[in-house]
Design an enzyme around this catalytic site. Structure first.
Site, PDB file in Angstrom:
ATOM      1  N   HIS A 117      -3.439 -11.660  -0.992  1.00 37.22           N
ATOM      2  CA  HIS A 117      -3.726 -10.609  -0.007  1.00 37.22           C
ATOM      3  C   HIS A 117      -4.367  -9.404  -0.700  1.00 37.22           C
ATOM      4  O   HIS A 117      -5.392  -8.872  -0.231  1.00 37.22           O
ATOM      5  CB  HIS A 117      -2.418 -10.187   0.677  1.00 37.22           C
ATOM      6  N   GLU A 118      -3.779  -8.973  -1.814  1.00 41.05           N
ATOM      7  CA  GLU A 118      -4.318  -7.810  -2.523  1.00 41.05           C
ATOM      8  C   GLU A 118      -5.631  -8.137  -3.227  1.00 41.05           C
ATOM      9  O   GLU A 118      -6.524  -7.285  -3.331  1.00 41.05           O
ATOM     10  CB  GLU A 118      -3.288  -7.274  -3.521  1.00 41.05           C
ATOM     11  N   HIS A 157      -8.518  -7.549  -0.990  1.00 35.36           N
ATOM     12  CA  HIS A 157      -8.905  -6.132  -0.974  1.00 35.36           C
ATOM     13  C   HIS A 157      -9.761  -5.803  -2.192  1.00 35.36           C
ATOM     14  O   HIS A 157     -10.835  -5.208  -2.084  1.00 35.36           O
ATOM     15  CB  HIS A 157      -7.665  -5.229  -1.024  1.00 35.36           C
ATOM     16  N   ASP A 167      -7.055  -4.497   5.887  1.00 33.48           N
ATOM     17  CA  ASP A 167      -5.899  -5.044   6.594  1.00 33.48           C
ATOM     18  C   ASP A 167      -6.192  -5.205   8.080  1.00 33.48           C
ATOM     19  O   ASP A 167      -6.965  -4.445   8.675  1.00 33.48           O
ATOM     20  CB  ASP A 167      -4.682  -4.130   6.404  1.00 33.48           C
TER      21      ASP A 167
END
Length: 811
Positions: free
Chosen positions: A155-156, A159, A166
């Site tokens: 998830h990170e 980014h 998000d």
């Protein structure tokens, strides 16, 4: 038609690759060069390393399937701090450092949670700065709250690497859909759950269904979406990666374009998978259809070493012009006395057509060891320019002192051309050294930045600004992550004073700094009269300032002990019969190891730009990991002709600024006045008690899951540690910080260019609708005529609103 074509062309320019100091590469479907660095303040714990390895290994497989077999993690380095004990398996780092790591492991500042997050403030598709995991997150069981750590890492990573955002929104958790239903802000809408309000007293919590709020048309405040544990939806990782069924990103088919989340706002309602597939990683990459799972990652354990720096300074004939040799010596002396960290090993080489080792490595201590180096600063300029000879002598000075060039730093300053510089590129690459380059004047070798680019070094440019060299040297501090050792600039000012005239100024010293504080004055003709007064009235005069013994026209005062907190006042009188340029520079360090100082950093969004591509100036002001709000931040950009552009940077969530009140101050730069190198300097000031420290949680983080619905029963996690509104911000002292960003290069600018004919008005990004009785109020921040400049952006926040009378009914 002309305007629409102009807008399309402008939007395409925004998608150009942007600057990121990461050295991660993707080849043959494997990511190499990932650096995970542990902060020096983190206590030694072998389990931390084991859990990092387990997290990355798990993440690699999850990433492989999430990218539809396109990518996995192949080679990862874990950077161990110097504060940990040495072990045989720890290798020496090359150019890896804490400051340029892709992932950092550090304690949070203050007590507000262990949410993993990514420092990301660029535009859609632009890489983030770093991922931050706390030791507590890596060492404790967070499975019910965030899901498996490997999934959180992916998830990170999305980014950081692909610049997506998000798909939830904690500030706007619900919205009214086109079907006139209230929906949870999510992607995809196939994620199911229930909406409840949780009321907790001490250790017990009860839930009830959310009530409709007729004023907002939504559910009441504190209504929370609780997902079902059992799901069939496979997306999306940017909403809830913790759900077992979730293994993909939202695609064009599943993307929720209505959700009021940052992904839709920043990426023009495009899906996360769309942005990922248009990234440079996947432009020409085929899936690995021949294997079912990727190979396990390979880990290297690297231990940071003592800092080694060698100055390689140009003393060729051209350095005699415009007082360049004097300015170089002033800056080098200041660096050795005030900037370089105690305990560092420092050497010096000077060069023209040939090079000479002036000093092998000397350990800088509290006494006057620096004088052994400053005594050998060049006093005459002559000869040609051979940058390669200077670098080779720098490598020799390091190796002759029984130190490896791996990870050692060279500060290379030159003002001249050298058409043979490329002959030593391969030797530089093989050395493993980090080359910081300072180009002095418009004629400095055009390939100079190639050296810093290939070695992870800084790049600076200094021209007419007499303090430019001092500012550049001041920026080259330790990359170890130990902020308490780093010198901070409080003032850097050039003053043109007429004959026999006085000039006054003030410098605030805040409560986070004050150790090792220096006031330095330089002049061009004759030493001025100096008066410095502390906040409590103690006066220091010219005789208290120690003049250097090298005739380089500078005098300094080191404040004994800890400098008083408050406003210091200085007065300078030009006693000469002609006007002259005087400079004032103030540096300091953190007040104590227990109080983190306020710091400012600055950079452009890329190192190069081709007209008419706009650039963005970023300045981050923080204390620890907490953003500092409510201050004045100004950027000064200077080109090779000495033309300066001053920009006020804003943290208002509009224009170039991604998120309001996150401590990132931004602005578009479009005022191109020529090609070539440009320098960047930023001044952050807090006056009249306006500065505030934000204690709210970071953006771009893994969502804290409130609980699950399992077999019809709501199972709640512990309530998330929250900052109450009345303590969400803390007032901090007035302060001043100066910092230099790295230089950047502009090309393709035609004579007499006019930005208003090239760049369109800014985009409205904060349109909001609110009920006011039987009306809806629309409000937005007015865009500028040229992006975020011009009418509508005269002030930081100019809002327009209009009222529409509507009929409402209960949903």
């Amino acid at each position: 038609m002309l305007f629409s074509l102009k807008v399309i062309f402008f939007l395409s320019l925004l998608l150009l690759p942007v600057l990121k100091s990461s050295w991660v590469t993707l080849s043959n479907n494997g990511y190499d060069g990932i650096v995970i660095a542990i902060n020096p303040s983190v206590p030694e714990d072998e389990k931390l390393i084991q859990n990092i390895k387990a997290m990355v290994t798990e993440a690699s497989t999850y990433l492989f399937y999430a990218t539809k077999r396109r990518a996995y993690f192949r080679n990862v380095s874990i950077l161990i701090p110097m504060t940990w004990k040495s072990k045989p398996e720890y290798l020496m780092p090359k150019q890896e450092s804490y400051d340029q790591a892709d992932v950092i492991v550090a304690d949070p500042y203050l007590k507000y949670g262990d949410d993993p997050y990514t420092l990301q403030y660029g535009q859609c598709g632009e890489k983030g700065q770093y991922i931050h995991f706390t030791p507590n997150f890596l060492l404790t069981n967070n499975l019910p709250i965030y899901g498996p750590r490997g999934r959180v890492f992916v998830h990170e990573w999305a980014h950081l690497r692909w610049g997506i955002f998000d798909e939830y929104n904690e500030d706007r958790p619900f919205y009214i859909s086109r079907r006139n239903t209230i929906e949870a802000t999510r992607c995809s809408t196939h994620i199911t759950g229930t909406n409840v309000v949780r009321n907790c007293k001490k250790d017990s919590c009860i839930t009830r269904q959310c009530r409709y709020d007729s004023k907002t048309g939504l559910y009441e405040a504190k209504c929370t979406f609780i997902p079902n544990r059992s799901q069939t939806a496979k997306e999306s990782i940017m909403f809830m990666q913790n759900l077992e069924s979730v293994a993909e990103f939202c695609t064009e088919e599943t993307h929720n374009t209505e959700a009021p989340n940052l992904q839709n706002k920043m990426c023009n309602h495009k899906s996360t998978w769309n942005i990922i597939m248009h990234s440079e990683d996947f432009q020409h990459l085929s899936p690995m259809t021949e294997i079912n799972s990727p190979p396990h990652p390979t880990f290297s354990l690297l231990k940071s070493k003592q800092r080694v720096v060698c100055l390689v300074l140009d003393k060729s004939g051209s350095m005699a012009a415009e007082d360049r040799l004097f300015r170089m010596n002033q800056a080098a002396e200041l660096y050795l006395i005030q900037i370089i960290e105690k305990g560092s090993l420092v050497g010096m080489v000077t060069f023209d057509s040939y090079a000479q080792i002036q000093n092998n490595l000397i350990k800088i201590t509290e006494d006057n060891t620096y004088q052994k180096i400053t005594a050998n600063l060049p006093q005459e300029a002559s000869g040609g320019t051979s940058i390669c000879n200077g670098l080779k002598a720098g490598f020799q000075a390091i190796s002759q002192s029984n130190q490896s060039t791996l990870g050692s730093e060279i500060i290379l300053l030159t003002d001249g051309e050298d058409n043979q510089i490329s002959l030593c590129f391969e030797e530089v690459r093989q050395s493993g050294a980090i080359i910081h380059t300072i180009a002095l004047g418009p004629s400095a070798e055009k390939e100079l930045e190639t050296l810093s680019n290939m070695t992870r070094g800084h790049r600076f440019y200094a021209h007419n600004d007499i303090n430019g060299l001092i500012d550049a040297f001041s920026r080259i501090s330790s990359r170890s992550g130990s902020i308490f050792q780093q010198a901070l600039q409080l003032e850097s000012k050039t003053l043109n004073i007429s004959e026999k005239k006085w000039v006054n100024g003030t410098v605030p010293v805040d409560s986070t700094v004050g150790n090792d504080t220096f006031f330095v004055v330089t002049w061009t003709i004759q030493k001025p009269e100096i008066i410095l007064q502390s906040p409590k009235g103690k006066k220091y005069t010219t005789s208290d300032f120690q003049e250097d013994k090298l005739n380089i026209r500078s005098a300094r005062l080191r404040i004994p002990g800890i400098a008083e907190t408050g406003t210091w006042t200085y007065s300078l009188r030009n006693n000469h019969a002609q006007s002259q340029l005087l400079t004032v520079t103030v540096t300091t360090r953190a007040r104590s190891p227990t109080t983190l100082p306020v710091i400012a950093t600055a950079h452009m969004n890329r190192n190069t730009a081709h007209y008419p591509s706009p650039m963005i100036v970023y300045a981050r002001v923080s204390q620890g990991f907490l953003p500092v709000l409510g201050i004045n931040v100004t950027a000064i950009i200077e080109n090779e002709d000495g033309h300066q552009v001053t920009l006020e940077l804003w943290d208002n969530g509009a224009g170039a600024d991604t998120v309001k009140n996150d401590g990132i101050y931004s602005r578009y730069f479009t005022d191109y006045h020529g090609n070539g190198r440009h320098s960047l300097k930023v001044h952050a000031q807090a006056r009249k008690n306006t500065a505030r420290l934000s204690l709210r949680q970071q953006q771009n983080k893994a969502l804290y899951i409130p609980g699950y619905v399992e077999n019809g029963k709501i199972i709640l996690n512990s309530p998330k540690p929250e900052v109450k509104d009345d303590v969400a911000e803390a007032q901090i002292d007035d302060f001043s910080r100066l910092t230099s960003g790295e230089s950047f290069t502009v090309s393709g600018v035609p004579p007499n260019s006019n930005p208003s004919q090239v760049f369109p008005p800014g985009k409205i990004v904060d349109l909001e609708a609110k009920f006011q009785g039987d009306r809806i109020q629309l409000s937005w921040t007015a865009p500028g005529k040229v992006l975020d400049k011009g009418r509508g952006y005269v002030k930081k926040d100019i809002h327009y609103s209009m009222l529409l009378r509507v009929k409402t009914r209960k949903i």
